[in-house]
Design a protein around this motif. Sequence first.
Motif, PDB file in Angstrom:
ATOM      1  N   VAL A   8       0.834  -1.208   0.000  1.00 22.62           N
ATOM      2  CA  VAL A   8       0.000   0.000   0.000  1.00 22.62           C
ATOM      3  C   VAL A   8       0.861   1.247   0.000  1.00 22.62           C
ATOM      4  O   VAL A   8       0.656   2.161  -0.802  1.00 22.62           O
ATOM      5  N   LEU A   9       1.835   1.290   0.901  1.00 23.06           N
ATOM      6  CA  LEU A   9       2.719   2.446   1.016  1.00 23.06           C
ATOM      7  C   LEU A   9       4.026   2.094   0.334  1.00 23.06           C
ATOM      8  O   LEU A   9       4.950   1.557   0.941  1.00 23.06           O
ATOM      9  N   THR A  10       4.083   2.378  -0.951  1.00 19.93           N
ATOM     10  CA  THR A  10       5.211   1.916  -1.760  1.00 19.93           C
ATOM     11  C   THR A  10       6.433   2.824  -1.666  1.00 19.93           C
ATOM     12  O   THR A  10       7.532   2.418  -2.050  1.00 19.93           O
ATOM     13  N   ASP A  11       6.266   4.045  -1.183  1.00 19.07           N
ATOM     14  CA  ASP A  11       7.395   4.962  -1.022  1.00 19.07           C
ATOM     15  C   ASP A  11       7.349   5.536   0.396  1.00 19.07           C
ATOM     16  O   ASP A  11       7.113   6.725   0.594  1.00 19.07           O
ATOM     17  N   PRO A  12       7.587   4.688   1.408  1.00 11.91           N
ATOM     18  CA  PRO A  12       7.380   5.133   2.792  1.00 11.91           C
ATOM     19  C   PRO A  12       8.480   6.056   3.281  1.00 11.91           C
ATOM     20  O   PRO A  12       9.641   5.964   2.852  1.00 11.91           O
ATOM     21  N   ASP A  13       8.113   6.934   4.192  1.00  9.86           N
ATOM     22  CA  ASP A  13       9.066   7.752   4.923  1.00  9.86           C
ATOM     23  C   ASP A  13       9.680   6.854   6.004  1.00  9.86           C
ATOM     24  O   ASP A  13       8.966   6.392   6.902  1.00  9.86           O
ATOM     25  N   PRO A  14      10.983   6.568   5.955  1.00  6.34           N
ATOM     26  CA  PRO A  14      11.571   5.655   6.937  1.00  6.34           C
ATOM     27  C   PRO A  14      11.350   6.082   8.381  1.00  6.34           C
ATOM     28  O   PRO A  14      11.161   5.231   9.254  1.00  6.34           O
ATOM     29  N   THR A  15      11.350   7.393   8.626  1.00  6.84           N
ATOM     30  CA  THR A  15      11.119   7.865   9.993  1.00  6.84           C
ATOM     31  C   THR A  15       9.714   7.517  10.458  1.00  6.84           C
ATOM     32  O   THR A  15       9.514   7.066  11.595  1.00  6.84           O
ATOM     33  N   VAL A  16       8.716   7.700   9.602  1.00  4.54           N
ATOM     34  CA  VAL A  16       7.338   7.399   9.977  1.00  4.54           C
ATOM     35  C   VAL A  16       7.179   5.915  10.280  1.00  4.54           C
ATOM     36  O   VAL A  16       6.572   5.527  11.295  1.00  4.54           O
ATOM     37  N   VAL A  17       7.707   5.050   9.433  1.00  3.85           N
ATOM     38  CA  VAL A  17       7.599   3.606   9.656  1.00  3.85           C
ATOM     39  C   VAL A  17       8.307   3.219  10.949  1.00  3.85           C
ATOM     40  O   VAL A  17       7.817   2.388  11.729  1.00  3.85           O
ATOM     41  N   THR A  18       9.452   3.824  11.220  1.00  7.24           N
ATOM     42  CA  THR A  18      10.192   3.529  12.446  1.00  7.24           C
ATOM     43  C   THR A  18       9.425   3.977  13.679  1.00  7.24           C
ATOM     44  O   THR A  18       9.390   3.271  14.694  1.00  7.24           O
ATOM     45  N   LEU A  19       8.778   5.134  13.602  1.00 12.39           N
ATOM     46  CA  LEU A  19       8.014   5.638  14.742  1.00 12.39           C
ATOM     47  C   LEU A  19       6.775   4.785  14.996  1.00 12.39           C
ATOM     48  O   LEU A  19       6.421   4.508  16.152  1.00 12.39           O
ATOM     49  N   VAL A  20       6.091   4.380  13.931  1.00 13.35           N
ATOM     50  CA  VAL A  20       4.924   3.510  14.095  1.00 13.35           C
ATOM     51  C   VAL A  20       5.343   2.199  14.752  1.00 13.35           C
ATOM     52  O   VAL A  20       4.701   1.717  15.701  1.00 13.35           O
ATOM     53  N   THR A  21       6.429   1.612  14.281  1.00 11.24           N
ATOM     54  CA  THR A  21       6.905   0.352  14.853  1.00 11.24           C
ATOM     55  C   THR A  21       7.330   0.544  16.301  1.00 11.24           C
ATOM     56  O   THR A  21       7.049  -0.296  17.160  1.00 11.24           O
ATOM     57  N   GLY A  22       8.008   1.647  16.587  1.00 10.28           N
ATOM     58  CA  GLY A  22       8.428   1.926  17.956  1.00 10.28           C
ATOM     59  C   GLY A  22       7.263   2.109  18.904  1.00 10.28           C
ATOM     60  O   GLY A  22       7.354   1.744  20.085  1.00 10.28           O
ATOM     61  N   PHE A  23       6.150   2.660  18.394  1.00  7.23           N
ATOM     62  CA  PHE A  23       4.954   2.804  19.229  1.00  7.23           C
ATOM     63  C   PHE A  23       4.506   1.440  19.732  1.00  7.23           C
ATOM     64  O   PHE A  23       4.265   1.245  20.935  1.00  7.23           O
ATOM     65  N   PHE A  24       4.377   0.477  18.831  1.00  4.76           N
ATOM     66  CA  PHE A  24       3.946  -0.862  19.236  1.00  4.76           C
ATOM     67  C   PHE A  24       5.026  -1.581  20.043  1.00  4.76           C
ATOM     68  O   PHE A  24       4.724  -2.271  21.016  1.00  4.76           O
ATOM     69  N   ALA A  25       6.285  -1.403  19.655  1.00  3.65           N
ATOM     70  CA  ALA A  25       7.377  -2.131  20.308  1.00  3.65           C
ATOM     71  C   ALA A  25       7.546  -1.734  21.767  1.00  3.65           C
ATOM     72  O   ALA A  25       7.892  -2.568  22.611  1.00  3.65           O
ATOM     73  N   SER A  26       7.311  -0.467  22.084  1.00  7.92           N
ATOM     74  CA  SER A  26       7.512  -0.001  23.455  1.00  7.92           C
ATOM     75  C   SER A  26       6.296  -0.217  24.341  1.00  7.92           C
ATOM     76  O   SER A  26       6.364  -0.002  25.553  1.00  7.92           O
ATOM     77  N   ARG A  27       5.167  -0.658  23.762  1.00  4.31           N
ATOM     78  CA  ARG A  27       3.938  -0.816  24.538  1.00  4.31           C
ATOM     79  C   ARG A  27       3.441  -2.253  24.637  1.00  4.31           C
ATOM     80  O   ARG A  27       2.764  -2.601  25.609  1.00  4.31           O
ATOM     81  N   ALA A  28       3.766  -3.069  23.652  1.00  3.51           N
ATOM     82  CA  ALA A  28       3.201  -4.420  23.625  1.00  3.51           C
ATOM     83  C   ALA A  28       3.606  -5.245  24.845  1.00  3.51           C
ATOM     84  O   ALA A  28       2.865  -6.146  25.257  1.00  3.51           O
ATOM     85  N   GLY A  29       4.770  -4.965  25.425  1.00  9.10           N
ATOM     86  CA  GLY A  29       5.232  -5.725  26.573  1.00  9.10           C
ATOM     87  C   GLY A  29       4.899  -5.123  27.920  1.00  9.10           C
ATOM     88  O   GLY A  29       5.292  -5.669  28.961  1.00  9.10           O
ATOM     89  N   LEU A  30       4.160  -4.015  27.923  1.00  7.61           N
ATOM     90  CA  LEU A  30       3.779  -3.382  29.187  1.00  7.61           C
ATOM     91  C   LEU A  30       2.707  -4.211  29.904  1.00  7.61           C
ATOM     92  O   LEU A  30       2.047  -5.052  29.285  1.00  7.61           O
ATOM     93  N   PRO A  31       2.504  -3.994  31.190  1.00  5.23           N
ATOM     94  CA  PRO A  31       1.450  -4.731  31.912  1.00  5.23           C
ATOM     95  C   PRO A  31       0.079  -4.509  31.280  1.00  5.23           C
ATOM     96  O   PRO A  31      -0.195  -3.478  30.667  1.00  5.23           O
TER      97      PRO A  31
END
Length: 297
Positions: free
Chosen positions: A238-261
């Motif tokens: 879908v997003l064929t020309d992604p902004d690397p910063t945006v993709v990294t921030l989206v992934t970091g959002f899930f990565a830093s929260r999925a393991g929380l209580p």
Amino acid sequence: MQADAVLAGDEAERIARATGHQVVHAVPVRQGYANNRRWLVRLDDSRTVFAKHADDEPGAVWLRREHQVYEQLHGPFMPELIGWHDDGELPVLVLEDLSTSTWPPPWSSEQLRAVQDTLREIAAQPATDGLLPASRTWYGQGGWPEIVQNPAQFLALGLCTPQWLHQCLPIILDAADFAGMDGDSIVHLDVRSDNLCFRGNQPVLFDWNHAALGNPQFDLAFWLPSLALEGGPQPSEVLTDPDPTVVTLVTGFFASRAGLPLLPKLPLVREFQLRQLRVALPWMATVLGLPRPDAPG
């Protein structure tokens, strides 16, 4: 007919004040992840409306923010604002009843294009008053810098080895600049299927409590991991020309929260964040030119 017993008298009174009509019937709405009480309500003028009632102080703050957006942002992508009442404690927001609309999944190719067109339309709207830069919202907190402080919590999710994380973190951190979220466009920041439906062919978005001024690509990138989980295309399709910063921030959002209580009032959130992370992490690795995450064992 009296209001349902599950609807407290003070809640019915607040809804009546918001709409100018008495509640004659109310059915709880249980889907979604919001920490407020939601009802499909029939009023004494025979209308059916959707009411959101704050359940605590954080919910009240979020509901006031959402109401502020409904008052200022208008378009076919918005539900109709029916009423509002705020007694200074637990406000209630009343919107049109969209229960007979089409609620994905499944997704059609036409619906996918319609959502993308609607996100572009929203981003082109004049800025409304009171919106923060996206980097100053909840979505601009935590992320990969937090994982540096506590890598064990992320590694316990079992999505990569310590070696992969150690090797890739410098490149990830270099891309994880929260300023990349900011911009001049209105962004919803929480685009998912439980926050949208289709009125005919028109996508309608709700739950605007996180709305901000930001980079419009963030809305699209944030939506794509959940879309893939619902049988849609992979993010890279879908997003064929992604902004690397945006993709990294989206992934970091899930990565830093999925393991929380677990959140007592929202017990499904962490599992859903983990499932989205399983899609986002390899997507980020590809976008940044990193090795694919190697799961332990």
